[in-house]
Design a protein around this motif. Structure first.
Motif, PDB file in Angstrom:
ATOM      1  N   VAL A 122       0.798  -1.070  -0.017  1.00 17.64           N
ATOM      2  CA  VAL A 122      -0.027   0.075  -0.075  1.00 17.64           C
ATOM      3  C   VAL A 122       1.064   1.252  -0.075  1.00 17.64           C
ATOM      4  O   VAL A 122       0.643   2.078  -0.723  1.00 17.64           O
ATOM      5  CB  VAL A 122      -1.045  -0.170   1.316  1.00 17.64           C
ATOM      6  CG1 VAL A 122      -1.795   1.135   1.415  1.00 17.64           C
ATOM      7  CG2 VAL A 122      -2.073  -1.062   1.171  1.00 17.64           C
ATOM      8  N   SER A 123       1.763   1.185   0.909  1.00 16.44           N
ATOM      9  CA  SER A 123       2.779   2.393   0.881  1.00 16.44           C
ATOM     10  C   SER A 123       3.420   2.651  -0.347  1.00 16.44           C
ATOM     11  O   SER A 123       3.604   3.937  -0.677  1.00 16.44           O
ATOM     12  CB  SER A 123       3.916   2.157   2.112  1.00 16.44           C
ATOM     13  OG  SER A 123       3.077   1.997   3.237  1.00 16.44           O
ATOM     14  N   GLY A 130      -4.692   6.222  -6.866  1.00 16.58           N
ATOM     15  CA  GLY A 130      -5.328   7.548  -6.246  1.00 16.58           C
ATOM     16  C   GLY A 130      -5.317   7.577  -4.847  1.00 16.58           C
ATOM     17  O   GLY A 130      -6.070   8.305  -4.197  1.00 16.58           O
ATOM     18  N   GLY A 131      -4.620   6.501  -4.073  1.00 15.63           N
ATOM     19  CA  GLY A 131      -4.510   6.553  -2.580  1.00 15.63           C
ATOM     20  C   GLY A 131      -3.397   7.372  -1.899  1.00 15.63           C
ATOM     21  O   GLY A 131      -2.290   7.757  -2.666  1.00 15.63           O
ATOM     22  N   ASP A 132      -3.452   7.691  -0.722  1.00 14.31           N
ATOM     23  CA  ASP A 132      -2.132   8.431  -0.170  1.00 14.31           C
ATOM     24  C   ASP A 132      -1.651   7.442   0.939  1.00 14.31           C
ATOM     25  O   ASP A 132      -2.042   7.247   1.716  1.00 14.31           O
ATOM     26  CB  ASP A 132      -2.815   9.642   0.751  1.00 14.31           C
ATOM     27  CG  ASP A 132      -1.631  10.523   1.309  1.00 14.31           C
ATOM     28  OD1 ASP A 132      -0.516   9.954   1.456  1.00 14.31           O
ATOM     29  OD2 ASP A 132      -2.029  11.569   1.684  1.00 14.31           O
ATOM     30  N   GLY A 133      -0.418   6.972   0.503  1.00 12.30           N
ATOM     31  CA  GLY A 133       0.081   5.899   1.221  1.00 12.30           C
ATOM     32  C   GLY A 133       0.735   6.444   2.582  1.00 12.30           C
ATOM     33  O   GLY A 133       1.487   5.698   3.463  1.00 12.30           O
ATOM     34  N   GLY A 166       4.870   6.759  10.969  1.00 12.63           N
ATOM     35  CA  GLY A 166       4.041   7.992  10.652  1.00 12.63           C
ATOM     36  C   GLY A 166       2.886   7.435   9.702  1.00 12.63           C
ATOM     37  O   GLY A 166       2.124   8.234   9.567  1.00 12.63           O
ATOM     38  N   SER A 167       3.091   6.387   8.680  1.00  7.83           N
ATOM     39  CA  SER A 167       2.212   6.300   7.821  1.00  7.83           C
ATOM     40  C   SER A 167       0.720   5.493   8.382  1.00  7.83           C
ATOM     41  O   SER A 167      -0.224   5.859   8.034  1.00  7.83           O
ATOM     42  CB  SER A 167       2.658   5.069   6.950  1.00  7.83           C
ATOM     43  OG  SER A 167       3.906   5.438   6.135  1.00  7.83           O
ATOM     44  N   ILE A 168       0.994   4.896   9.576  1.00  4.10           N
ATOM     45  CA  ILE A 168      -0.326   4.300  10.009  1.00  4.10           C
ATOM     46  C   ILE A 168      -1.037   5.481  10.997  1.00  4.10           C
ATOM     47  O   ILE A 168      -0.173   5.744  12.104  1.00  4.10           O
ATOM     48  CB  ILE A 168      -0.028   3.004  10.869  1.00  4.10           C
ATOM     49  CG1 ILE A 168       0.706   2.032   9.966  1.00  4.10           C
ATOM     50  CG2 ILE A 168      -1.193   2.434  11.570  1.00  4.10           C
ATOM     51  CD1 ILE A 168      -0.005   1.690   8.869  1.00  4.10           C
TER      52      ILE A 168
END
Length: 284
Positions: A122-123, A130-133, A166-168
């Motif tokens: 995902v990252s 179109g998503g923000d990882g 910080g991604s989660i």
């Protein structure tokens, strides 16, 4: 007729958490959503694949919900959760639903490590759809709730997978087990019985102040996962200085809390509203 067929299927579903295939095939979908990727490999093998759902009219990079299904760490299939991908995506999120290896092929911690590898995918790749990882919320039901919360609290899994700190932004557990020693049922003995240090299998062991915010949901009529799990984790996480919210639903059991995300049964409990409100708050 369709609703009566769904209602007739519920006793079966209540008796065996693992398979929602019949329910998923019958329940109506939320409009304005499409599956933008299917069977994307995040590792080797048939069980390391994922699907991606998104709103059809998204205009900017969307926050991402990674949903991890349950099934006692021994059963489950992402193809049974199209209704859920559509429900969550209809609220303005990109949704990723991974498969992961199951017992008896693997034991702890392999299924947690697989979920971490899916988050790494995902990252690395969700921006292509179109998503923000950098804005990911982990959500899981039952054993999947365990996996999601374990990833959020025991940071080494995501770190080892190469997920940036910080991604989660948060994690949500729907009727998840978080404090279940001793291993006194077949599901936990089979999944965790070989672990050299049982304490390290328990999310409560990893409570910490700097963990992502948690939302823990549970139904009073749940006789599969008891209240100790929510209560213990909430208590130790608060004592550690971490942020945790809890919501307890009346007249809701272990399966109700999941199917309340579907269009026909949202009146049972505001699970969809609660999950998406939390996800929106932590990703804004």
């Amino acid at each position: 007729m369709r609703r009566r067929t769904l209602l007739a299927a519920l006793p079966f579903l209540a008796g065996c958490t693992p398979s929602l295939g019949t329910f998923d095939s019958l329940t109506p979908r939320d409009a304005g959503v499409r599956r933008v990727a299917r069977d994307m490999a995040y590792g080797e093998g048939a069980r390391r694949k994922l699907d991606v759902y998104a709103p059809t009219d998204a205009a900017a990079a969307l926050p991402v919900i990674v949903f991890i299904y349950g099934g006692s760490w021994a059963t489950g299939d992402k193809d049974d959760y199209e209704f859920l991908g559509a429900a969550l995506a209809s609220r303005g999120f990109m949704i990723v639903v991974p498969d992961y290896r199951l017992v008896p092929e693997v034991r702890f911690p392999s299924f947690v490590e697989d979920c971490a590898a899916a988050v790494r995918w995902v990252s690395d790749h969700v921006a292509e759809y179109g998503g923000d990882g950098r804005r990911i919320v982990l959500v899981g039901h039952s054993a999947g709730g365990y996996n999601a919360v374990m990833l959020a609290l025991a940071g080494d899994y995501l770190r080892s997978a190469g997920v940036a700190d910080g991604s989660i932004r948060g994690a949500v557990g729907l009727a998840g087990p978080y404090d279940f020693l001793p291993f006194d049922v077949n599901a936990t003995r089979n999944a965790f019985g070989q672990a050299p240090d049982p304490q390290l299998t328990q999310p409560v062991h990893f409570a910490r102040a700097d963990a992502p915010p948690l939302l823990l949901l549970w139904g009073v009529d749940d006789d599969t996962v008891g209240p100790r799990n929510l209560e213990s984790l909430a208590r130790v996480q608060r004592a550690a200085g971490g942020r945790v919210e809890t919501k307890i639903y009346q007249n809701v059991d272990h399966i109700d809390i999941l199917i309340a995300l579907s269009r026909p049964f949202r009146g049972r409990a505001p699970v969809l509203d609660d999950v998406t409100a939390f996800a929106r708050a932590v990703t804004d």
